[in-house]
Scaffold this motif. Sequence first.
Motif, mmCIF file in Angstrom:
data_model
loop_
_atom_site.group_PDB
_atom_site.id
_atom_site.type_symbol
_atom_site.label_atom_id
_atom_site.label_comp_id
_atom_site.label_asym_id
_atom_site.label_seq_id
_atom_site.Cartn_x
_atom_site.Cartn_y
_atom_site.Cartn_z
ATOM 1 N N LEU A 19 0.816 -1.214 0.000
ATOM 2 C CA LEU A 19 0.000 0.000 0.000
ATOM 3 C C LEU A 19 0.846 1.258 0.000
ATOM 4 N N ALA A 20 2.103 1.130 0.480
ATOM 5 C CA ALA A 20 2.981 2.298 0.495
ATOM 6 C C ALA A 20 3.170 2.853 -0.914
ATOM 7 N N SER A 21 2.986 1.975 -1.926
ATOM 8 C CA SER A 21 3.166 2.444 -3.301
ATOM 9 C C SER A 21 2.136 3.510 -3.656
ATOM 10 N N VAL A 22 0.987 3.496 -2.966
ATOM 11 C CA VAL A 22 -0.052 4.475 -3.280
ATOM 12 C C VAL A 22 0.355 5.872 -2.825
ATOM 13 N N ILE A 23 1.206 5.971 -1.777
ATOM 14 C CA ILE A 23 1.720 7.303 -1.437
ATOM 15 C C ILE A 23 3.149 7.451 -1.969
ATOM 16 N N THR A 24 3.313 7.089 -3.231
ATOM 17 C CA THR A 24 4.500 7.389 -4.053
ATOM 18 C C THR A 24 5.778 6.658 -3.667
ATOM 19 N N THR A 39 5.632 -3.464 -5.404
ATOM 20 C CA THR A 39 4.329 -3.255 -6.032
ATOM 21 C C THR A 39 4.264 -1.932 -6.783
ATOM 22 N N GLY A 40 4.903 -0.909 -6.232
ATOM 23 C CA GLY A 40 4.929 0.379 -6.913
ATOM 24 C C GLY A 40 5.579 0.258 -8.281
ATOM 25 N N LEU A 41 6.734 -0.423 -8.315
ATOM 26 C CA LEU A 41 7.430 -0.629 -9.596
ATOM 27 C C LEU A 41 6.582 -1.477 -10.528
ATOM 28 N N ALA A 42 5.947 -2.521 -9.967
ATOM 29 C CA ALA A 42 5.116 -3.391 -10.800
ATOM 30 C C ALA A 42 3.959 -2.602 -11.408
ATOM 31 N N GLY A 43 3.314 -1.773 -10.578
ATOM 32 C CA GLY A 43 2.200 -0.971 -11.073
ATOM 33 C C GLY A 43 2.632 -0.044 -12.200
ATOM 34 N N LYS A 44 3.813 0.545 -12.035
ATOM 35 C CA LYS A 44 4.324 1.463 -13.050
ATOM 36 C C LYS A 44 4.613 0.702 -14.353
ATOM 37 N N LEU A 45 5.264 -0.478 -14.195
ATOM 38 C CA LEU A 45 5.566 -1.289 -15.384
ATOM 39 C C LEU A 45 4.289 -1.697 -16.118
ATOM 40 N N ILE A 46 3.259 -2.091 -15.341
ATOM 41 C CA ILE A 46 2.011 -2.530 -15.970
ATOM 42 C C ILE A 46 1.376 -1.366 -16.721
ATOM 43 N N ALA A 47 1.372 -0.185 -16.074
ATOM 44 C CA ALA A 47 0.756 0.971 -16.727
ATOM 45 C C ALA A 47 1.505 1.354 -18.000
ATOM 46 N N ASP A 48 2.835 1.097 -18.020
ATOM 47 C CA ASP A 48 3.619 1.441 -19.216
ATOM 48 C C ASP A 48 3.452 0.425 -20.328
#
Lengths: 232, 241
Positions: free
Chosen positions: A170-175, A180-189
């Motif tokens: 969840l920490a990925s949601v506050i930047t 998970t933050g990296l994964a979310g960014k990769l998926i969005a790209d």
Amino acid sequence: MDLGFMWDTFLTLLTGLPLTLELAVTSVVAGSALALAISLLAVTGGEIGRTVTRGYVFVFRGSPLLVQMFLIYYGLGQFRHGLQDLGVWGFFREPYWCAVLALTLNTAAYCSEIFRGGLLAVSAQEIEAARACGMSGILLFRRIILPIAIRHALPAYGNEIILMIKATALASVITIMEVTGLAGKLIADSFRAFEIFIVAGAIYLAIIFIVTRMLMAVDFWLSPHVRMRLQS
Amino acid sequence: MAPIDSYLALVGFGQTGWGWLLLTAAAMTIGVSVCGFLTGTLIGTVVTFMQLSRHLTIRWLADCYTTVLRGVPDLLVIYLFYFGGSAFLGSLGGMFGYQGFIGMPAFLTGTLALGAVSAAYQAEVFRGAYRSVARGEIEAAIAVGMRPWPKFRRIVAPLVLRYAIPGLGNTWQLVLKESALISVTGLVELLRQSQIGAGSTRRPFEFYLTAVVLYLVITWLSSILFRRMEARTIQGTRRAL
């Protein structure tokens, strides 16, 4: 399925692993310390102690962790000047520390209930036996009550540690750019959700696998009396 | 009392108040949670049947499902459904000559993601409950010649449900709290609405605090509901403890 792409993904996600582990370890350690204090207050604090701790547990278990995180990170930012006057703005300005604080307060609520159960499970005879040997106060707590309570609480505590490792996502949601933050960014790209999910999921499963083995080892180490009974 | 007045004006139901929007968003939170939970019950039942299967491969598949879905952060599952679903819809659109981004509907994403995750937890609850059902009752059903479906509907399901309700209550609380994560897909549920309000009024503290309170009210009410249901399902049983 593109194995080359998955390998690249794996290498990218690994760079977020230290942050994920750091978040998990910091908040589990801090949360357990806080939980121990809360559960002691609940057990020994009388009526007031019970009410206060029950309120704390209700609030932090009853609302989503993400909202708690937002309340601390964005919500407290509203009181910037007040916090600056107190000299703690440097702490609340950092998303990392806000995430740690939210995770800590959240896990402390769950853990305090687990520890409370563990403390209540220490039998009166065991304490009496220790008292009869002349043990009291901190020595009694450290040598007798705490180890027995930990042994009772360990399975549930292990579950909570696993949940915390997952909750760091969840920490990925506050930047914060952990796994998970990296994964979310990769998926969005790249929009290759499935492959990235497999890689990221495998990393989390690997961490959890290792942690459960470690917990099993601690359980083994803490229960020599059970083993002796089995051998004889 | 100025801060309290200004707070009440902010989240109240007056002209500039966000009260109705927040309540509607809370209803959306409940809606997506209920849909996700029921989807989870459906998938969870199937997974439980797989866990109880005679075939090793099917049991292994069910085991993989519960291990993976319980061991992976829920946020990743939501990303999988949101972006995976959008990519799937995009390629489907491509077949019909539409070139562009087709977003996965946020409510559907939430329902599916919450369903997939909660199914893994519910399957474990059901399996534990099934173990608690006395063998004799199932044998009795077979002995009077009940076929598998009536046996399931009239004997097994009610008995399993009786033992499963406390566990299901925990899973429901879990789903309710996880529904906050659906806000990352843009579904206007309680957390997302609070974000919108916080952004447009620059008073995040009040909005997130209100969200916390509303979540607490929902979890508190639902715990009462589950306690009532439990009391109903154990009617007529004798308790040893």
